[in-house]
Design an enzyme around this catalytic site. Structure first.
Site, PDB file in Angstrom:
ATOM      1  N   HIS A  17       0.848  -1.208   0.000  1.00 43.18           N
ATOM      2  CA  HIS A  17       0.000   0.000   0.000  1.00 43.18           C
ATOM      3  C   HIS A  17       0.881   1.256   0.000  1.00 43.18           C
ATOM      4  O   HIS A  17       0.632   2.200  -0.748  1.00 43.18           O
ATOM      5  CB  HIS A  17      -0.866   0.065   1.264  1.00 43.18           C
ATOM      6  CG  HIS A  17      -1.934  -0.971   1.368  1.00 43.18           C
ATOM      7  ND1 HIS A  17      -2.106  -1.765   2.476  1.00 43.18           N
ATOM      8  CD2 HIS A  17      -2.923  -1.352   0.506  1.00 43.18           C
ATOM      9  CE1 HIS A  17      -3.137  -2.569   2.303  1.00 43.18           C
ATOM     10  NE2 HIS A  17      -3.654  -2.348   1.109  1.00 43.18           N
ATOM     11  N   LYS A  41     -16.304  -7.142   6.064  1.00 38.93           N
ATOM     12  CA  LYS A  41     -15.544  -8.133   6.831  1.00 38.93           C
ATOM     13  C   LYS A  41     -15.109  -7.511   8.168  1.00 38.93           C
ATOM     14  O   LYS A  41     -14.931  -6.307   8.262  1.00 38.93           O
ATOM     15  CB  LYS A  41     -14.332  -8.595   6.015  1.00 38.93           C
ATOM     16  CG  LYS A  41     -13.470  -7.452   5.498  1.00 38.93           C
ATOM     17  CD  LYS A  41     -12.432  -7.894   4.485  1.00 38.93           C
ATOM     18  CE  LYS A  41     -11.695  -6.658   3.950  1.00 38.93           C
ATOM     19  NZ  LYS A  41     -10.767  -6.898   2.900  1.00 38.93           N
ATOM     20  N   ARG A  90      -2.538  -5.992  -8.238  1.00 41.13           N
ATOM     21  CA  ARG A  90      -1.486  -6.986  -8.000  1.00 41.13           C
ATOM     22  C   ARG A  90      -1.465  -8.058  -9.085  1.00 41.13           C
ATOM     23  O   ARG A  90      -0.438  -8.445  -9.582  1.00 41.13           O
ATOM     24  CB  ARG A  90      -1.674  -7.651  -6.641  1.00 41.13           C
ATOM     25  CG  ARG A  90      -1.276  -6.755  -5.502  1.00 41.13           C
ATOM     26  CD  ARG A  90      -1.859  -7.228  -4.211  1.00 41.13           C
ATOM     27  NE  ARG A  90      -3.311  -7.060  -4.223  1.00 41.13           N
ATOM     28  CZ  ARG A  90      -4.082  -7.235  -3.176  1.00 41.13           C
ATOM     29  NH1 ARG A  90      -3.567  -7.604  -2.027  1.00 41.13           N
ATOM     30  NH2 ARG A  90      -5.384  -7.035  -3.258  1.00 41.13           N
ATOM     31  N   SER A 128      -3.041  -7.554   3.170  1.00 36.73           N
ATOM     32  CA  SER A 128      -3.206  -7.372   4.616  1.00 36.73           C
ATOM     33  C   SER A 128      -3.553  -8.705   5.267  1.00 36.73           C
ATOM     34  O   SER A 128      -3.077  -9.013   6.360  1.00 36.73           O
ATOM     35  CB  SER A 128      -4.315  -6.359   4.897  1.00 36.73           C
ATOM     36  OG  SER A 128      -3.968  -5.105   4.375  1.00 36.73           O
TER      37      SER A 128
HETATM   38  P1  ADP Z   1      -9.859  -3.135  -0.090  1.00 35.53           P
HETATM   39  O1  ADP Z   1     -10.394  -3.854   1.110  1.00 35.53           O
HETATM   40  O2  ADP Z   1     -10.663  -1.983  -0.581  1.00 35.53           O
HETATM   41  O3  ADP Z   1      -9.346  -4.054  -1.189  1.00 35.53           O
HETATM   42  P2  ADP Z   1      -7.167  -2.821   0.711  1.00 35.53           P
HETATM   43  O4  ADP Z   1      -6.692  -1.963   1.809  1.00 35.53           O
HETATM   44  O5  ADP Z   1      -6.991  -4.294   0.870  1.00 35.53           O
HETATM   45  O6  ADP Z   1      -8.637  -2.394   0.489  1.00 35.53           O
HETATM   46  O7  ADP Z   1      -6.509  -2.391  -0.651  1.00 35.53           O
HETATM   47  C1  ADP Z   1      -6.584  -1.072  -1.107  1.00 35.53           C
HETATM   48  C2  ADP Z   1      -5.930  -0.961  -2.459  1.00 35.53           C
HETATM   49  O8  ADP Z   1      -4.563  -1.316  -2.351  1.00 35.53           O
HETATM   50  C3  ADP Z   1      -6.520  -1.870  -3.527  1.00 35.53           C
HETATM   51  O9  ADP Z   1      -6.484  -1.161  -4.747  1.00 35.53           O
HETATM   52  C4  ADP Z   1      -5.554  -3.017  -3.580  1.00 35.53           C
HETATM   53  O10 ADP Z   1      -5.532  -3.653  -4.841  1.00 35.53           O
HETATM   54  C5  ADP Z   1      -4.261  -2.300  -3.317  1.00 35.53           C
HETATM   55  N1  ADP Z   1      -3.231  -3.172  -2.777  1.00 35.53           N
HETATM   56  C6  ADP Z   1      -3.335  -4.044  -1.764  1.00 35.53           C
HETATM   57  N2  ADP Z   1      -2.168  -4.690  -1.550  1.00 35.53           N
HETATM   58  C7  ADP Z   1      -1.293  -4.207  -2.479  1.00 35.53           C
HETATM   59  C8  ADP Z   1       0.073  -4.489  -2.818  1.00 35.53           C
HETATM   60  N3  ADP Z   1       0.766  -5.413  -2.165  1.00 35.53           N
HETATM   61  N4  ADP Z   1       0.639  -3.786  -3.816  1.00 35.53           N
HETATM   62  C9  ADP Z   1      -0.075  -2.873  -4.513  1.00 35.53           C
HETATM   63  N5  ADP Z   1      -1.374  -2.564  -4.258  1.00 35.53           N
HETATM   64  C10 ADP Z   1      -1.974  -3.225  -3.271  1.00 35.53           C
END
Ligand code: ADP
Length: 159
Positions: A17, A41, A90, A128
């Site tokens: 992120h 969730k 990803r 995450s």
């Molecule tokens: P959500 O629950 O909305 O998917 P996240 O916090 O899991 O929220 O993810 C937010 C954004 O960050 C999404 O666009 C996701 O694809 C991106 N993201 C999550 N992990 C990574 C990563 N390792 N590298 C690049 N982008 C990521």
């Protein structure tokens, strides 16, 4: 002024992120990280804990700030005078959901563009949920999250 929103649940924020946030901060004048308040969730961290962790890891990025939001994403973007939503991709598995979200958001407001950035290869496997699972079983997440997040995870899972 070019302002972008980087939205997510950030439960917790990972190095993947942060990589997207840093890259967005180079392109945009201002970046607002939007921490989604209520998500379907269950989260490990409360919305305030998630906001505080983001705040700690963006401390040295001058044009980046963080806010919790519990409205439609396009309304949060409008409130911040943002003209872009930045999302990380990803793998192909992210694509379908992201494509649908981008199209729905365009339907709701055609003034806000969704922009995708490919994950850096070194973080492309990171999520995450993977980080939480490793931390829960006592594995090292040092290479996956900023050190402030590593500490927060250790506290959460201290038995
Ligand atoms: P959500 O629950 O909305 O998917 P996240 O916090 O899991 O929220 O993810 C937010 C954004 O960050 C999404 O666009 C996701 O694809 C991106 N993201 C999550 N992990 C990574 C990563 N390792 N590298 C690049 N982008 C990521």
């Amino acid at each position: 002024m070019r302002v972008a929103i980087v939205p997510g649940s950030f439960d917790p924020i990972t190095s993947g992120h942060l990589d997207i946030i840093q890259r967005a901060s180079i392109i945009f004048k201002k970046v607002v990280v939007g921490v989604v308040k209520d998500i379907p969730k269950d989260t490990l961290f409360s919305e305030q804990e998630r906001r505080i962790m983001v705040n700690e890891v963006i401390a040295d990025l001058d044009n980046v700030s963080v806010e919790i939001f519990d409205t439609l994403l396009v309304d949060f973007a409008k409130k911040n005078d943002a003209n872009a939503i930045v999302r990380g991709l990803r793998a192909v598995s992210d694509f379908e959901h992201e494509c649908q979200m981008a199209q729905i958001n365009r339907e709701l407001s055609d003034k806000i563009e969704t922009i995708f950035m490919m994950a850096s290869p070194k973080f492309a496997y990171l999520s995450s949920s993977v980080v939480k699972e490793i931390a829960e079983y006592g594995g090292s997440v040092k290479s996956m999250v900023p050190s402030a997040v590593e500490e927060s995870l250790a506290k959460k899972f201290r038995r």
